[in-house]
Design a protein around this motif. Structure first.
Motif, PDB file in Angstrom:
ATOM      1  N   CYS A 293      -5.688   4.991   0.183  1.00  0.00           N
ATOM      2  CA  CYS A 293      -4.514   4.165   0.470  1.00  0.00           C
ATOM      3  C   CYS A 293      -3.736   4.699   1.677  1.00  0.00           C
ATOM      4  CB  CYS A 293      -3.601   4.113  -0.755  1.00  0.00           C
ATOM      5  SG  CYS A 293      -4.245   3.104  -2.107  1.00  0.00           S
ATOM      6  N   ILE A 294      -3.659   6.025   1.802  1.00  0.00           N
ATOM      7  CA  ILE A 294      -2.961   6.612   2.957  1.00  0.00           C
ATOM      8  C   ILE A 294      -3.671   6.242   4.253  1.00  0.00           C
ATOM      9  CG2 ILE A 294      -2.412   8.790   4.111  1.00  0.00           C
ATOM     10  CD1 ILE A 294      -1.869   9.976   1.348  1.00  0.00           C
TER      11      ILE A 294
ATOM     12  N   LEU B 156      -5.574   7.796  -3.714  1.00  0.00           N
ATOM     13  CA  LEU B 156      -4.395   8.109  -2.898  1.00  0.00           C
ATOM     14  C   LEU B 156      -4.795   8.321  -1.437  1.00  0.00           C
ATOM     15  CD1 LEU B 156      -1.423   8.869  -2.519  1.00  0.00           C
ATOM     16  CD2 LEU B 156      -2.014  11.196  -3.251  1.00  0.00           C
ATOM     17  N   THR B 157      -5.857   9.093  -1.205  1.00  0.00           N
ATOM     18  CA  THR B 157      -6.321   9.345   0.165  1.00  0.00           C
ATOM     19  C   THR B 157      -6.745   8.050   0.855  1.00  0.00           C
ATOM     20  OG1 THR B 157      -7.125  11.516  -0.561  1.00  0.00           O
ATOM     21  CG2 THR B 157      -7.926  10.706   1.563  1.00  0.00           C
TER      22      THR B 157
ATOM     23  N   CYS C  54       0.750   4.300  -2.581  1.00  0.00           N
ATOM     24  CA  CYS C  54       0.653   5.701  -2.150  1.00  0.00           C
ATOM     25  C   CYS C  54       1.687   6.564  -2.873  1.00  0.00           C
ATOM     26  CB  CYS C  54       0.852   5.806  -0.638  1.00  0.00           C
ATOM     27  SG  CYS C  54      -0.520   5.173   0.345  1.00  0.00           S
TER      28      CYS C  54
ATOM     29  N   ILE D  67       0.836  -1.207   0.000  1.00  0.00           N
ATOM     30  CA  ILE D  67       0.000   0.000   0.000  1.00  0.00           C
ATOM     31  C   ILE D  67       0.868   1.252   0.000  1.00  0.00           C
ATOM     32  CG2 ILE D  67      -1.669   1.331   1.354  1.00  0.00           C
ATOM     33  CD1 ILE D  67      -2.932  -1.271   2.211  1.00  0.00           C
ATOM     34  N   LEU D  68       2.010   1.196   0.692  1.00  0.00           N
ATOM     35  CA  LEU D  68       2.929   2.336   0.688  1.00  0.00           C
ATOM     36  C   LEU D  68       3.438   2.609  -0.723  1.00  0.00           C
ATOM     37  CD1 LEU D  68       4.540   4.459   2.245  1.00  0.00           C
ATOM     38  CD2 LEU D  68       6.312   2.718   2.629  1.00  0.00           C
TER      39      LEU D  68
ATOM     40  N   ALA E  34       0.791   9.489  -5.477  1.00  0.00           N
ATOM     41  CA  ALA E  34       1.215  10.881  -5.289  1.00  0.00           C
ATOM     42  C   ALA E  34       1.929  11.406  -6.524  1.00  0.00           C
ATOM     43  CB  ALA E  34       2.129  10.970  -4.062  1.00  0.00           C
TER      44      ALA E  34
ATOM     45  N   TYR F  44      -3.062   2.586   5.002  1.00  0.00           N
ATOM     46  CA  TYR F  44      -1.676   2.398   5.455  1.00  0.00           C
ATOM     47  C   TYR F  44      -1.519   2.816   6.916  1.00  0.00           C
ATOM     48  CZ  TYR F  44       3.293   3.222   6.091  1.00  0.00           C
ATOM     49  OH  TYR F  44       4.573   3.213   6.596  1.00  0.00           O
TER      50      TYR F  44
END
Length: 217
Positions: free
Chosen positions: A117-118, A114-115, A20, A16-17, A24, A121
């Motif tokens: 996944c953050i 993106l949001t 991300c 997931i990182l 981004a 994470y």
């Protein structure tokens, strides 16, 4: 948690990182090319659209009759996908439309992914052996649920607005409709969002029980 579960969480967190980071980069790239280096010349805007094919209903009935008599399977096209190109004088509206129809993915979709996944994470990062329930993760689950509901609202609102724009701009009788990537979900985002909010409520109860157990000890 046993060792296998801990390792699995670490692997998922690492993957997931990576998503991300890529998300981004993609968001920054889409924003750059649409703000500083637009692919469309001048004040031109391109919209992804779908147009129904004339006479597809009669063609469908005829094809059904042919297949019923023993002919092989056939495909009947109901609509054609294309790109509607026009000039937009309003700079703010032009930028908004370009971001909503950026390729290969719409900019709002990239930001939402993106949001999401953050948040996932951060939730996985704070899950510790012996302390799976934390107040901050309850808030993150709620934000995750709200995000999915907002995505569904965005999909419906943007589709309605774009169809309204197309009705005013497209040639009469063209019957163009907007094509949005947000509409491709197999399961409604709002339903998943509600499920996550319910899960967050249960998670909150786990936090309360853990705190009560600590006070009892």
């Amino acid at each position: 948690m046993n060792r296998t579960t801990v390792i699995l969480i670490k692997v998922i967190r690492f993957l997931i990182l990576i998503i991300c980071v890529l998300g981004a980069i993609a968001a920054a790239f889409y924003l750059f090319i649409n703000v500083f280096d637009p692919q469309q010349p001048g004040d031109v805007v391109t919209l992804n659209v779908q147009q129904p094919l004339a006479g597809w209903e009669s063609q469908l009935k005829a094809t059904q009759q042919h297949v019923a008599t023993g002919k092989g399977a056939q495909v009947v096209s109901r609509a054609a996908n294309g790109t509607f190109v026009y000039r937009e004088a309003n700079a703010a509206k032009r930028l908004l439309l370009r971001l909503m129809n950026s390729s290969p993915q719409p900019f709002p979709y990239v930001v939402a992914t993106l949001t999401m996944c953050i948040l996932i994470y951060l939730i996985l990062r704070d899950i510790k052996p012996g302390a799976p329930f934390t107040p901050v993760n309850v808030r993150r689950l709620r934000w995750l649920g709200i995000l999915l509901i907002v995505c569904d609202l965005y999909s419906r609102t943007s589709t309605w607005w774009l169809n309204k724009q197309l009705a005013a701009l497209a040639p009469a009788g063209s019957h163009l409709t907007s094509v949005s990537y947000f509409n491709s979900s197999l399961l409604a985002n709002w339903l998943v969002g509600v499920m996550l909010l319910i899960l967050a409520a249960g998670y909150q109860r786990g936090v309360e029980l853990a705190e009560e157990a600590e006070l009892t000890v």
